[in-house]
Write an enzyme that holds these catalytic residues in place. Structure first.
Site, short mmCIF file in Angstrom:
data_model
loop_
_atom_site.label_atom_id
_atom_site.label_comp_id
_atom_site.label_asym_id
_atom_site.label_seq_id
_atom_site.Cartn_x
_atom_site.Cartn_y
_atom_site.Cartn_z
CE LYS A 194 64.67 72.80 57.19
NZ LYS A 194 64.51 71.64 58.06
CD GLU A 399 60.81 79.75 73.12
OE1 GLU A 399 61.69 79.90 72.27
OE2 GLU A 399 59.59 79.74 72.86
#
Ligand code: ADP
Length: 490
Positions: A194, A399
């Site tokens: 995917k 992050e």
């Protein structure tokens, strides 16, 4: 830069020349179905979603949104192909199929590069010179291993795992598909992959290539969709292994949801990597390395050098040169070969980055932003750096996945080791120094899966990549990348 020449009933056709030698004829259909059992099939969900060009905010195409039933169909096709065909194909024939895919990708490299840039916002020079060639190289490299597994794992019987589910992110769309598919096939597995919802197009082009290569039906299936489609793959009872690259948050969810099952798992997750400049570093090269480390691919890089550490006695000089260099960066049309910084992949990601920039200001850090001309339409973010940050600041710990750098200084090597390792992540690090001994000393003490010396963001199919701590586990690339796709019997 790109000229849209025709819009037939169901195909956008582009003639694109400037950054490439010659013209690339790029065809993007209005609508893409799922690739299952060697055919493009309509999603049973009946649903499609838009894929947007982040540089123009225009809808490029519509992509099928696979649901549980679609995933089940793909897993069944992969199981059937594994049992009836792929497990009976000889290793040397497996290699031939993988080589053929690599060659066909190379032949269509220009087209793939343009589509990657249109769909992701990354600059054409990166797609053309880095991502697409590297993706081809991964297929070439792992084709070479298919009939040499006995040498990769001496004195062991090597068995494939079966059907593997693979879920990839949007920062290096085709390259991540190659990182995942090539070793899985070489080791004898079949695949349900995917792509990320904002960047499905090159994976679907790869599906066309795979079909053209004559790879037996069902060996690779591509099911597009959102997070729920990924979750359907993760939770399918007949999948033997999940390989995931994406956020630490989703990685933890996946780990929790397969706990207690016999599925194998590899996770390549987030990062907050340290880029360390020692006082004997070649300063101009190091400044280029800082720019490449954080601004390459708009900072959408899990191993981005997003925490800069500069030794105090050269900090003023490095910062002066860095700011000057940031002012020179050209930000804008990703299809223009002169552009340094392209578009942020999605509006959602731009919002996340802007949220962190606001957090940085609130935390009291000093901000410096280059102020280049930015197109009015599209998702763009100026290269940004924060000085006067504390180790505990969120912009230092979390992050951001955008062109945002934090800068800290240090006096001693012990101090920088302590600061660099003070992170929940441990994916990569960079060291800039003129002395081999200092590089080796530091690299042996940094808790990171990859340490670059006097370079940054260099990738190679032969080199294993993966993280420590919350950056995940398992390695991709090199012979180590094969171990994620085999069972070893003594
Ligand atoms: P990002 O936050 O950078 O978009 P994600 O981790 O959300 O990264 O996405 C990486 C990939 O994981 C994408 O293909 C996405 O569709 C998929 N994904 C998102 N949520 C889930 C989930 N709960 N289970 C499986 N896959 C998921």
């Amino acid at each position: 830069m790109a000229k849209k020449v025709t819009k037939k009933e169901d195909v956008f056709s582009w003639d694109y020349a400037p950054a490439l030698e010659g013209t690339a004829h790029v065809k993007i259909k209005n609508k893409y179905d799922l690739f299952i059992d060697g055919k493009f099939v309509k999603p049973m969900s009946g649903r499609y979603f838009d894929t947007i060009n982040p540089a123009t905010e225009e809808c490029v195409s519509q992509i099928a949104h696979g649901n549980d039933a679609d995933v089940d169909k793909a897993v069944k096709a992969a199981r059937k192909a594994y049992k009836n065909v792929w497990s009976k194909v000889s290793p040397s024939d497996r290699a031939k199929y993988i080589y053929r895919i690599a060659r066909l990708m190379q032949e269509r490299a220009r087209e793939l590069a343009v589509i990657e840039t249109i769909d992701s916002g990354k600059v054409i020079t990166e797609s053309r010179d880095i991502d697409i060639p590297l993706a081809c190289n991964h297929f070439f490299y792992y084709a070479g291993w298919a009939d040499k597994l006995a040498y990769a794992f001496p004195n062991r019987k090597v068995e494939p795992l079966g059907v593997v589910g693979q879920i990839i992110p949007w920062n290096f769309p085709l390259l991540m598909a190659a990182w995942k598919i090539a070793p899985a096939l070489a080791a004898g597995n079949t695949v349900v992959l995917k792509p990320a919802e904002t960047t499905s197009l090159t994976a679907l082009k790869l599906a066309e290539i795979i079909k053209d290569s004559g790879l037996p039906d069902g060996v690779v299936n591509i099911v597009t969709g959102h997070g729920d489609t990924g979750a359907a793959i993760v939770n399918h009872a007949d999948v033997n292994k999940i390989a995931f690259t994406g956020s630490t948050q989703v990685g933890k969810l996946i780990q929790a949801s397969i706990a207690g099952t016999d599925k194998k798992l590899t996770l390549e997750l987030g990062g907050k990597s340290a880029n360390i400049i020692l006082d004997d570093a070649p300063i101009d090269q190091a400044v280029e390395g800082i720019v490449n480390g954080i601004f390459f691919n708009q900072g959408h890089v899990c191993c981005a050098g997003s925490r800069l550490f500069v030794q105090e006695n050269v900090a003023d000089l490095v910062l002066k040169k860095l700011k000057r260099r940031m002012d020179q960066l050209i930000i804008g049309d990703p299809l223009d070969k002169n552009t340094d910084i392209g578009a942020i992949n999605s509006k959602e990601q731009l919002n996340t980055i802007n949220k962190y920039i606001a957090i940085g200001k609130d935390e009291g850090a000093d901000i410096y932003q280059a102020s280049p001309k930015v197109p009015e339409k599209g998702y763009y973010c100026a290269p940004t750096l924060f000085t006067d940050v504390a180790q505990s600041n969120r912009i230092v710990q979390e992050e951001i996945f955008g062109p945002v750098l934090t800068v800290q200084t240090f006096r001693t090597v012990d101090e920088v080791i302590q600061k660099a390792n003070n992170s929940p992540y441990g994916l990569a690090a960079g060291i800039w120094s003129d002395k081999g001994a200092r590089v080796f000393n530091l690299s042996s003490k940094l808790k990171a899966g990859v340490v670059w010396a006097n370079t940054y963001n260099k990738f190679d199919p032969t080199s294993p990549f993966g993280g420590y701590k919350e950056s995940g586990f398992g390695r991709e690339g090199g012979v180590h990348g094969l171990s994620a796709y085999v069972n070893l019997k003594s």
